[in-house]
Motif scaffolding. Sequence first.
Motif, short mmCIF file in Angstrom:
data_model
loop_
_atom_site.label_atom_id
_atom_site.label_comp_id
_atom_site.label_asym_id
_atom_site.label_seq_id
_atom_site.Cartn_x
_atom_site.Cartn_y
_atom_site.Cartn_z
N ALA A 102 0.75 -1.12 -0.08
CA ALA A 102 -0.03 -0.07 -0.08
C ALA A 102 0.80 1.20 -0.02
CB ALA A 102 -0.94 0.12 1.17
N MET A 103 2.04 1.34 0.84
CA MET A 103 2.53 2.54 0.90
C MET A 103 3.73 2.58 0.12
SD MET A 103 2.40 3.19 5.18
CE MET A 103 3.08 4.71 5.06
N ILE A 104 4.46 1.58 -0.47
CA ILE A 104 5.67 1.75 -1.18
C ILE A 104 5.18 1.59 -2.71
CG2 ILE A 104 7.70 0.90 -1.82
CD1 ILE A 104 8.41 0.03 0.98
N ILE A 105 4.60 0.37 -2.87
CA ILE A 105 4.24 0.39 -4.25
C ILE A 105 2.97 1.23 -4.73
CG2 ILE A 105 3.32 -1.29 -5.93
CD1 ILE A 105 4.64 -3.46 -4.36
N GLY A 106 1.84 1.28 -3.73
CA GLY A 106 0.86 2.20 -4.13
C GLY A 106 1.14 3.57 -4.23
N GLY A 107 2.19 4.18 -3.03
CA GLY A 107 2.72 5.59 -3.04
C GLY A 107 3.44 5.78 -4.10
N PHE A 108 4.24 4.99 -4.77
CA PHE A 108 5.04 5.39 -5.91
C PHE A 108 4.25 5.55 -7.16
CE2 PHE A 108 9.23 3.97 -3.82
CZ PHE A 108 9.79 5.14 -3.69
N GLU A 109 3.09 4.52 -7.18
CA GLU A 109 2.15 4.79 -8.35
C GLU A 109 1.45 6.00 -8.19
OE1 GLU A 109 -0.33 1.31 -8.34
OE2 GLU A 109 1.61 -0.02 -8.96
N LEU A 110 1.07 6.38 -6.89
CA LEU A 110 0.23 7.66 -6.90
C LEU A 110 1.12 9.00 -7.12
CD1 LEU A 110 -2.19 9.00 -5.50
CD2 LEU A 110 -1.23 9.09 -3.49
N VAL A 111 2.20 8.83 -6.65
CA VAL A 111 3.47 9.89 -6.97
C VAL A 111 3.43 10.12 -8.43
CG1 VAL A 111 5.73 10.55 -6.76
CG2 VAL A 111 4.52 9.99 -4.57
N ASP A 112 3.80 9.01 -9.01
CA ASP A 112 3.83 8.89 -10.61
C ASP A 112 2.73 9.62 -11.00
OD1 ASP A 112 5.43 8.29 -12.87
OD2 ASP A 112 4.04 6.92 -13.23
N LEU A 113 1.50 9.21 -10.90
CA LEU A 113 0.14 9.58 -11.44
C LEU A 113 0.07 11.19 -11.19
CD1 LEU A 113 -2.31 6.93 -10.61
CD2 LEU A 113 -1.44 7.46 -12.80
N ALA A 114 0.44 11.67 -10.24
CA ALA A 114 0.17 12.97 -9.67
C ALA A 114 1.35 13.98 -9.89
CB ALA A 114 -0.18 13.21 -8.31
N TRP A 115 2.57 13.47 -10.45
CA TRP A 115 3.68 14.27 -10.30
C TRP A 115 3.49 15.59 -11.16
CZ3 TRP A 115 7.63 13.86 -7.36
CH2 TRP A 115 8.60 14.89 -7.49
N GLY A 116 2.82 15.45 -12.42
CA GLY A 116 2.41 16.61 -13.31
C GLY A 116 1.51 17.42 -12.88
N GLN A 117 0.77 17.07 -12.04
CA GLN A 117 -0.66 17.84 -11.59
C GLN A 117 -0.04 19.02 -10.71
OE1 GLN A 117 -3.46 15.48 -9.69
NE2 GLN A 117 -4.87 17.23 -9.23
N ARG A 118 -0.39 20.24 -11.12
CA ARG A 118 0.15 21.34 -10.48
C ARG A 118 -1.00 21.46 -9.18
NH1 ARG A 118 4.87 22.59 -10.75
NH2 ARG A 118 4.42 24.54 -9.69
N ASN A 119 -0.62 22.17 -8.02
CA ASN A 119 -1.25 22.30 -6.99
C ASN A 119 -1.74 23.85 -7.10
OD1 ASN A 119 -1.82 23.53 -4.16
ND2 ASN A 119 -1.74 21.37 -3.74
N PRO A 120 -2.91 24.07 -7.27
CA PRO A 120 -3.57 25.28 -7.41
C PRO A 120 -2.98 26.44 -6.48
CG PRO A 120 -5.29 24.09 -6.66
CD PRO A 120 -4.35 23.12 -6.86
N LEU A 121 -2.69 25.87 -5.10
CA LEU A 121 -2.36 27.17 -4.13
C LEU A 121 -0.89 27.02 -3.62
CD1 LEU A 121 -5.57 26.40 -1.96
CD2 LEU A 121 -5.06 28.37 -3.59
N LEU A 122 0.00 26.12 -4.03
CA LEU A 122 0.98 25.83 -3.70
C LEU A 122 2.20 25.62 -4.78
CD1 LEU A 122 0.57 23.29 -0.62
CD2 LEU A 122 1.03 25.74 -0.44
N PRO A 123 3.48 26.16 -4.69
CA PRO A 123 4.11 25.98 -5.84
C PRO A 123 4.95 24.75 -5.94
CG PRO A 123 5.47 26.94 -3.82
CD PRO A 123 3.80 26.93 -3.53
N VAL A 132 5.76 11.65 0.70
CA VAL A 132 5.95 11.32 2.02
C VAL A 132 5.11 9.90 2.02
CG1 VAL A 132 3.42 12.15 2.98
CG2 VAL A 132 5.28 11.89 4.56
N ILE A 133 4.18 9.62 1.34
CA ILE A 133 3.76 7.97 1.56
C ILE A 133 4.79 6.82 1.22
CG2 ILE A 133 1.79 6.61 0.62
CD1 ILE A 133 0.25 9.09 -0.07
N PRO A 134 5.28 6.96 -0.04
CA PRO A 134 6.47 5.95 -0.08
C PRO A 134 7.79 6.46 0.79
CG PRO A 134 6.32 7.17 -2.14
CD PRO A 134 5.07 7.76 -1.22
N ILE A 135 7.99 7.53 1.15
CA ILE A 135 9.21 7.74 2.16
C ILE A 135 8.93 7.30 3.40
CG2 ILE A 135 10.46 9.52 3.42
CD1 ILE A 135 10.06 11.26 0.75
#
Length: 171
Positions: A102-123, A132-135
């Motif tokens: 859940a945390m390592i495999i799933g966390g890295f998949e989540l990070v990969d999917l969301a890496w290009g998604q800009r946060n509208p409020l933070l840089p 932090v999930i896979p870390i």
Amino acid sequence: MTTFETWLTRVLRVICATLFAVLVALVTWQVFTRLVLGDPSPWTEEAARYAFVWVSLIGIAIAVAEKADVVMEFVVERLPRALQRVADVLAYLSTLSFVVYAMIIGGFELVDLAWGQRNPLLPLTQGQLYLVIPISGVLLALFLLLHLGRVLAPGYAGREGFHEDPAAAGA
């Protein structure tokens, strides 16, 4: 604890304390801008939410490192030493399997999917915020493997805890 474990736990405590101080500052600024200035700062709420998640997940790793996590010791302590070892191995392996999946495999998949998604409020991107999930998963897996190694080592002493006097408990 080995020297490496002690050092890593201290580093994690410093990171956690720093993030907590940042969290307090963010919430204080949010309250100040909302109540005093009447113009709430939109980014501080989002930043505080992520700081809280980071503090929580790193704090869980520290708790596991120090064996301060929730366990059912009152049951395990009453078992014979051989069964205590079996119970510890099963607990560590089941927790480790969840952490890896859940945390390592799933966390890295989540990070990969969301890496290009800009946060509208933070840089930062969402993927960077989710790191932090896979870390924490890797940290948890490391500490669980170290504990598992101690349980499987020849010098395993079992668990000896506080055994309440039944007569005193009834009084």
